[in-house]
Design an enzyme around this catalytic site. Structure first.
Site, PDB file in Angstrom:
ATOM      1  N   ASP A   1      26.180 -49.988 -26.745  1.00  0.00           N
ATOM      2  CA  ASP A   1      25.414 -49.600 -25.480  1.00  0.00           C
ATOM      3  C   ASP A   1      26.071 -48.431 -24.645  1.00  0.00           C
ATOM      4  OD1 ASP A   1      24.043 -51.734 -26.349  1.00  0.00           O
ATOM      5  OD2 ASP A   1      25.139 -53.118 -25.191  1.00  0.00           O
TER       6      ASP A   1
ATOM      7  N   GLU B   1      14.084 -53.499 -25.786  1.00  0.00           N
ATOM      8  CA  GLU B   1      15.287 -53.558 -24.710  1.00  0.00           C
ATOM      9  C   GLU B   1      15.886 -52.183 -24.705  1.00  0.00           C
ATOM     10  OE1 GLU B   1      17.973 -56.169 -26.420  1.00  0.00           O
ATOM     11  OE2 GLU B   1      18.675 -54.981 -27.949  1.00  0.00           O
TER      12      GLU B   1
END
Length: 359
Positions: free
Chosen positions: A48, A234
């Site tokens: 991420d 997401e």
């Protein structure tokens, strides 16, 4: 007295020493130059990745450790292709809604203050407690001290102890002079983390307050978003250029090689982004190959001289389900219609020219 033969040998040895010194220096110089003008993926470990460019530096914000992280660190570097040393800027409290599972923090700059948006939970697995919160810097130093501004209202649930609905991966950006938050969330709270995730957007009155009702703008309803153990959307990221607004998001499952990127386009930027009908979906726009697995959860920035655009993303290290991932970086282009063209992910070990203006 040195004879002619000894003198000749001495000259030969001296010439050899000079030759090999020059040769060794040339090889060394070539290697140094190579390191300066080229790099290879991966450039680091983790997942991420979030990067922001500010005043000649790149700041990379990450959670400390794996999926069970309890802290957030920020790296500082004058080179996009080289990560700086991580500095921990915040640790989770010992108890409360955000005491563990610190996921996907992002660093943003508004009004001479830095803000970190992050997801956290009081326990897990199962990961049914994840909510999103905001940290605010005490000074204008992104590697300095932060204070907790509290939980974001990502949907109301009066029965839940937090009063909110499950939410992760908050990203923020200005559209038409107004600040908006976009995130991944559940339609309602559940007792299992095997729950489908959707993308929501809402307006903000300031960097730590969501002031409007959430609007669902995407669900995993396309064939290329489905087929695995859990359908999800997401990791949404605003990507804006020349008046056009995109949301690049991740779909499929982050723990599998099928993780990939898709795109939402704001069809009319003069109209509200809170209208789900004003968003157009397409994809996948960036996905793995036989040599690069599970491309997802990207952020975007420009080269030091502002001439190039770069995508910063993570990939899986193996086909085995799990969250063992690394960080990768590559340049991307823009199509004639103004949409991003990410191309194909570059395999590990392939030499890549450093970002323009970095050398």
């Amino acid at each position: 007295m040195i004879n002619t033969k000894e003198r000749s040998n001495s000259r030969l040895i001296a010439c050899c020493l000079v030759f090999f010194s020059i040769y060794s220096f040339s090889v060394c110089l070539a290697q140094v130059k190579k390191n300066l003008v080229e790099f290879t993926n991966p450039i680091g470990k983790g997942a991420d990745p979030w990067v922001i460019r500010h005043n000649g530096y790149y700041y990379v914000c990450q959670s400390n450790g794996d999926i069970n992280s309890k802290g957030i660190s920020i790296r500082k570097s004058d080179k996009l292709s080289q990560l700086g040393k991580p500095v921990t800027v915040w640790n989770a409290p010992d108890e409360g809604w955000n005491s563990s599972q610190i996921w996907a923090p992002e660093l943003h700059y508004f009004n001479k203050k830095w803000y970190i948006y992050y997801a956290a939970g009081k326990a897990g697995p199962p990961y049914i407690h994840q909510r999103s919160g905001v940290l605010e810097s005490v000074t204008d130093d992104p590697q300095g001290e932060y204070v907790d501004k509290g939980i974001l209202n990502t949907g109301t649930d009066t029965v839940n102890e937090t009063g909110t609905i499950w939410a992760i991966d908050v990203n923020v950006g200005y559209i038409g002079g107004k600040l908006y938050a976009v995130w991944s969330g559940w339609e309602q709270n559940a007792t299992t983390d095997k729950t489908s995730q959707h993308l929501y957007i809402a307006e903000m009155s300031n960097p730590w307050t969501i002031s409007s009702a959430r609007v669902k703008i995407s669900s995993p309803d396309q064939p290329w978003e489905q087929g695995g153990p859990l359908d999800l959307n997401e990791g949404p990221q605003f990507l804006m250029r020349e008046g056009k607004v995109f949301i690049i998001y991740s779909t499929r499952e982050s723990w599998t090689p099928e993780y990939r990127l898709a795109q939402l386009k704001l069809k009319d930027p003069s109209k509200t982004p809170l209208d789900a009908g004003n968003w157009e979906k397409s994809g996948p726009v960036f996905q793995g190959t036989a040599k690069v697995l599970g491309t997802g959860h990207a952020s975007f920035t420009q080269s030091p001289d502002g001439k190039e655009w770069w995508i910063f993303y993570h990939t899986k290290k193996s086909k085995t389900p799990g969250w063992d991932r690394d960080l990768r970086l590559q340049k991307f282009n823009w199509r004639a219609d103004g949409s991003p063209d990410f191309g194909l992910p570059i395999p590990a070990g392939i030499l890549i020219p450093v970002p323009s203006g970095e050398y």
